[in-house]
Design an enzyme around this catalytic site. Structure first.
Site, PDB file in Angstrom:
ATOM      1  CB  CYS A  91      -4.454 -43.219  -9.214  1.00 55.77           C
ATOM      2  SG  CYS A  91      -3.084 -44.213  -8.626  1.00 55.77           S
ATOM      3  CD  GLU A  92      -4.526 -43.478 -16.320  1.00 54.11           C
ATOM      4  OE1 GLU A  92      -3.651 -43.097 -17.103  1.00 54.11           O
ATOM      5  OE2 GLU A  92      -5.734 -43.534 -16.613  1.00 54.11           O
ATOM      6  CG  HIS A  93      -0.219 -43.044 -12.854  1.00 54.72           C
ATOM      7  ND1 HIS A  93      -0.382 -41.695 -12.599  1.00 54.72           N
ATOM      8  CD2 HIS A  93      -0.306 -43.181 -14.202  1.00 54.72           C
ATOM      9  CE1 HIS A  93      -0.560 -41.052 -13.747  1.00 54.72           C
ATOM     10  NE2 HIS A  93      -0.515 -41.932 -14.715  1.00 54.72           N
ATOM     11  CG  HIS A  94       1.012 -45.705  -7.857  1.00 54.31           C
ATOM     12  ND1 HIS A  94       0.953 -44.374  -8.200  1.00 54.31           N
ATOM     13  CD2 HIS A  94       2.321 -46.041  -7.904  1.00 54.31           C
ATOM     14  CE1 HIS A  94       2.171 -43.917  -8.431  1.00 54.31           C
ATOM     15  NE2 HIS A  94       3.023 -44.901  -8.259  1.00 54.31           N
ATOM     16  CD  GLN A 132      -8.619 -34.399  -8.622  1.00 54.44           C
ATOM     17  OE1 GLN A 132      -8.036 -35.062  -7.765  1.00 54.44           O
ATOM     18  NE2 GLN A 132      -8.963 -33.135  -8.400  1.00 54.44           N
ATOM     19  CG  HIS A 160      -4.872 -38.210  -5.844  1.00 53.42           C
ATOM     20  ND1 HIS A 160      -4.974 -38.677  -7.137  1.00 53.42           N
ATOM     21  CD2 HIS A 160      -5.639 -37.095  -5.790  1.00 53.42           C
ATOM     22  CE1 HIS A 160      -5.766 -37.876  -7.834  1.00 53.42           C
ATOM     23  NE2 HIS A 160      -6.187 -36.904  -7.025  1.00 53.42           N
ATOM     24  CB  CYS A 162      -0.903 -42.913  -5.567  1.00 58.02           C
ATOM     25  SG  CYS A 162      -1.344 -41.313  -6.257  1.00 58.02           S
TER      26      CYS A 162
END
Length: 209
Positions: A91-94, A132, A160, A162
């Site tokens: 994931c691009e956030h975490h 996603q 996920h 995260c």
């Protein structure tokens, strides 16, 4: 990775391998350990090599994968479905792992593509920093643009980490997203047939994008 960020269209200067390894040493120190101790000496180079694998999708053009198609299909024009294509992304956030499976269906219009190309297409998008919903749309839109079939359907089911190993800590949860184009969006019977093959009933559990 490519020196250009494809979506943003702006140049991205790629650090050297030495700079990347030094960044890992900084993170090890930030975590509270000593990158010079024996057990961690080779960790920076291992992490950088693993990133080469995790994010190899930036070095590939998804349209190129679908460039070779076959037109001698004996008039076949029924639904083609490939399901349970396993993928691993981040994931691009975490930058935490996303692990799941992709289901792809399309209605050919004179041209079909080799089934291994569908799996490779999934990998190209999975091996990038992702959310996603965007990955679902990217796979479907690329198939529609390159193959120009009568319709495309993509469903992704994924866990996920995260939210399973950090944050709210809710293991056992999964996210389902879908993208329906052409006949799959316009014809409820076609959509039901596809989702029925996946055991998703009428698709009310999927987020139609």
């Amino acid at each position: 990775m490519s020196n250009n960020h494809e979506e943003a269209g702006t140049p991205v200067a790629r650090p050297t391998r030495e700079e990347a390894e030094e960044a890992v040493r900084t993170l090890i120190r930030w975590a509270g350990d000593d990158p010079a101790r024996e057990g961690l000496l080779d960790t920076p180079s291992r992490v950088v090599r693993s990133y080469d694998e995790f994010f190899a999708g930036y070095r590939s053009d998804p349209a190129d994968i679908l460039a070779r198609t076959f037109s001698e299909v004996g008039g076949y024009d029924e639904m083609i479905v490939m399901n349970d294509i396993r993928f691993e992304s981040h994931c691009e956030h975490h930058m935490a792992p996303i692990i799941g499976k992709v289901h792809i269906g399309y209605l050919p219009d004179q041209r079909v593509v080799g089934i291994s190309k569908l799996a490779r297409l999934v990998d190209v998008f999975a091996k990038r920093l992702q959310i996603q919903e965007k990955m679902t749309a990217d796979i479907a839109d690329t198939l529609q643009r390159v193959l120009q079939p009568r319709g495309v359907a993509v469903v992704i089911e994924a866990s996920h980490q995260c939210m399973t190993t950090r944050g709210v800590h809710k293991p056992g949860t999964s996210l389902v997203t879908s993208r329906m184009l052409g006949a799959f969006r316009e014809n409820p019977a076609t959509r039901r047939e596809f989702l029925g093959m996946l055991g998703l009933g009428d698709g009310r559990g999927a987020a139609n994008r």
